[in-house]
Design a protein around this motif. Sequence first.
Motif: not given
Length: 97
Positions: A59-84
Motif C-alpha cells: 500500500s505504501a509503495l503504491c502510494g509513493v508511486t501515485a504521488f510520484s506520478c502526480f509530482w511528475s506533472i509538475k516536473e514535466v512543466n519544469e522540463q519544458v522550461e529546462r529544454v527552452r
Amino acid sequence: MINYSGLIIGLCTFLIIGLFHPLVIKGEYYFGRKIRWAFLVAGILFIIPTLLCSSTIASALCGVTAFSCFWSIKEVNEQVERVRKGWFPANPKRINK
C-alpha cells in the motif's frame, strides 16, 4: 525481532523516485506536455490499490508511486522550461510542443 518494513519502503521509494526522473525527461522529449495526462491517469490508477491493499508495504509503495506520478506533472512543466533554456535537447522531430 527486527522489522525491515521501513527499510524496504525507503529503498523502494528511492528507486521509484529515481525511475521517474528519466521518465519525465524521455516523456517530455517524445510526447511534450501531453505526457502530463499519462502521469495523471497513472497516479489515479495507483491510488486504487493504495486504498484497497491489505499489505502495509504494498500500500505504501503504491502510494509513493501515485504521488510520484502526480509530482511528475509538475516536473514535466519544469522540463519544458529546462529544454527552452537549452539545458536539455529538444526533439527536432516533434512539431507541437
